[in-house]
Design a protein around this motif. Structure first.
Motif, PDB file in Angstrom:
ATOM      1  N   UNK A 152       0.873  -1.078  -0.017  1.00  0.00           N
ATOM      2  CA  UNK A 152      -0.018   0.020   0.002  1.00  0.00           C
ATOM      3  C   UNK A 152       0.567   1.100  -0.285  1.00  0.00           C
ATOM      4  N   UNK A 153       0.314   2.181  -0.621  1.00  0.00           N
ATOM      5  CA  UNK A 153       0.963   3.654  -0.848  1.00  0.00           C
ATOM      6  C   UNK A 153       0.087   4.637  -0.649  1.00  0.00           C
ATOM      7  N   UNK A 154      -0.206   5.163   0.408  1.00  0.00           N
ATOM      8  CA  UNK A 154      -0.934   6.289   0.859  1.00  0.00           C
ATOM      9  C   UNK A 154      -0.402   7.568   0.103  1.00  0.00           C
ATOM     10  N   UNK A 155      -1.376   7.899  -0.868  1.00  0.00           N
ATOM     11  CA  UNK A 155      -0.971   9.152  -1.720  1.00  0.00           C
ATOM     12  C   UNK A 155      -1.812  10.425  -1.485  1.00  0.00           C
ATOM     13  N   UNK A 156      -1.152  11.517  -1.582  1.00  0.00           N
ATOM     14  CA  UNK A 156      -1.675  12.813  -1.392  1.00  0.00           C
ATOM     15  C   UNK A 156      -1.587  13.390  -2.755  1.00  0.00           C
ATOM     16  N   UNK A 157      -2.860  13.435  -3.373  1.00  0.00           N
ATOM     17  CA  UNK A 157      -3.036  13.903  -4.890  1.00  0.00           C
ATOM     18  C   UNK A 157      -3.577  15.174  -4.954  1.00  0.00           C
ATOM     19  N   UNK A 158      -3.142  16.149  -3.889  1.00  0.00           N
ATOM     20  CA  UNK A 158      -3.610  17.599  -4.108  1.00  0.00           C
ATOM     21  C   UNK A 158      -3.118  17.982  -5.265  1.00  0.00           C
ATOM     22  N   UNK A 159      -1.717  17.824  -5.698  1.00  0.00           N
ATOM     23  CA  UNK A 159      -0.999  18.289  -6.629  1.00  0.00           C
ATOM     24  C   UNK A 159      -0.911  17.419  -7.830  1.00  0.00           C
TER      25      UNK A 159
END
Length: 491
Positions: A152-159
């Protein structure tokens, strides 16, 4: 001095056994392993009751991918190597290293390593299980296996899609606490990346590794040793520039074409605006098919919404322009007074007898019976000073002429005196034609057909400059802010 016979026999047997051992080294290894495993308990860790066993780990990453934003997972193919020291397996011999079969793994102790954030990881078994064991003289054991790890890779997709993701890989002992087993990175090599590894959507810019100790709240609480490696992945933007950003910019520019269309061309401007809005809506929905349904907007969502707002503003702008349009519904207007030069060859009799012939034709349309018709003269010569005719004249309707009535007979019929019920009409015609002081009829010269085009709205003129400048300024601010933020995160 001669030896006794029994001693000679024993010496001969020793020589024969030495020669046999030299000729069959495999038998020596088997005997060595049997001696090492005699009384060996694989359920007890090395140095039980003493200091914790240290497990050194290193790995070689062969490939990575796919990386899914929807599931927030990534996959990698690697060689996972573990090394520990078990003094119960130390030996002395001519060989420094023994290559053992994988069946020996079932007979010796090995660490219970597992991946904390792993999902559906597996060991390669084609054509045989891809793992091996090496045994050194000091009791060091090297255990290597080829794994495909889906973590698993928790991603922050704001950018997104100008983002840099940190995908961790965390592993450690499943049941042994820090009092029994400690994990350490191999100081010689920690995480190696294959030289020929390439990713389709990302660039691997860093892979820092470190040690970590976590306190897990389990049935038996305690501190567990684990290792952590983070893969820093920077996304490629080429695919999104071609499929999303480029079409969005072209649709916005296409919507500005309406500023150069005639403001009375309502159908053209409305159809252009609706087409661009629907296309932009479809493009925005298609861009989010490969993204999870996150609660926050991404950078791509901001750009799509910005493009949609500009396209929608062009429709509102046309509504304002159309509201202030004062006249007309077509595209080209002409003057009301125009005539072609070919009409100047008409005869003067048409101007003098026009009113009377039109009255005769109008009377011919009535039913075949006596009718009272109100006669209103359109014009009268100025030389006649007579009382106006009575408002109502009763006369019999003449017989209806056929459609193809000869012109000569029609003129002769006009010159004949009318019937008795309408004497005033005959007298008025004679007096109008026999007036000596009547000036000759003047030919009316009509102007040529001159087009008068619609005026250009001031709102359209201003929009041709305001809309592109606003879109350019917002784009400069958008790209500078997100690209600078992406560099800051990477550093």
């Amino acid at each position: 001095m001669m030896l006794p016979p029994p001693l000679l026999l024993l010496l001969c047997l020793l020589l024969v056994s030495c020669e046999a051992s030299k000729s069959n080294p495999h038998r020596n290894v088997s005997e060595l392993l049997d001696n090492l495993l005699r009384g060996y308990d694989n359920s007890v860790r090395p140095d039980f009751g003493g200091p914790p066993a240290v497990v050194e780990v290193d790995m070689v990453v062969r490939s990575m991918g796919p990386i899914s934003e929807v599931d927030m997972t990534y996959s990698m193919d690697c060689y996972f190597r573990q090394t520990w020291v078990d003094r119960r397996l130390a030996f002395k011999g001519s060989k420094e290293t023994l290559a053992l079969s994988i069946s020996m793994l079932m007979r010796i102790w090995k660490p219970d390593t597992y991946f904390y954030n792993g999902k559906q990881s597996y060991l390669h078994t084609i054509t045989t299980p891809n793992k091996f064991v090496r045994l050194y003289q000091d009791g060091r054991v090297l255990y290597s296996s080829r794994l495909t790890i889906k973590a698993g890779c928790p991603m922050n997709l704001e950018d997104f899609p100008m983002d840099t993701q940190r995908c961790p890989l965390k592993f450690g002992s499943f049941g042994y606490t820090t009092q029994d087993v400690l994990y350490r990175w191999n100081p010689a090599r920690q995480v190696a990346i294959a030289d020929d590894m390439k990713l389709s959507q990302f660039d691997l810019i860093a892979n820092p590794a470190g040690n970590q100790t976590d306190v897990l709240k389990a049935a038996i609480q305690g501190e567990y040793s684990m290792l952590l490696v983070s893969f820093h992945l920077q996304r490629h933007m080429g695919n999104f520039l071609i499929q999303v950003y480029g079409p969005c910019i072209l649709l916005v520019v296409l919507s500005w074409v309406s500023f150069w269309l005639n403001r009375e061309a309502t159908a053209d401007r409305v159809s252009l605006g609706i087409t661009t809005v629907l296309t932009m809506t479809f493009l925005g929905l298609e861009a989010r098919t490969d993204l999870p349904k996150v609660a926050y907007p991404t950078a791509l969502d901001f750009f799509v919404f910005l493009s949609f707002a500009f396209i929608f503003a062009t429709i509102i702008q046309f509504a304002v322009v159309h509201y202030f349009t004062k006249y007309g519904s077509g595209e080209v207007y002409f003057s009301s007074e125009f005539n072609s030069d070919s009409d100047s060859s008409d005869s003067d009799a048409w101007d003098t007898d026009n009113a009377h012939s039109s009255q005769d034709d109008a009377l011919s349309d009535y039913p075949n019976r006596d009718t009272c018709v109100e006669v209103i003269p359109l014009s009268a010569p100025s030389c006649l000073q007579r009382e106006p005719p009575p408002p109502w004249l009763c006369f019999s309707r003449p017989q209806r002429r056929p459609a193809a009535f000869p012109v000569a007979l029609r003129d002769q019929r006009r010159r004949e005196p009318p019937s008795a019920p309408a004497p005033n009409l005959t007298r008025r015609r004679r007096s109008s034609t026999s007036c000596p002081n009547r000036p000759p009829p003047q030919r009316r010269r009509r102007k040529k057909r001159t087009p008068r085009y619609n005026s250009v709205s001031k709102i359209d003129r201003a929009s041709r400059l305001v809309f592109p400048l606003c879109f350019l300024c917002i784009n400069v601010f958008y790209w500078y802010s997100y690209l600078a933020r992406s560099e800051r995160i990477k550093n």
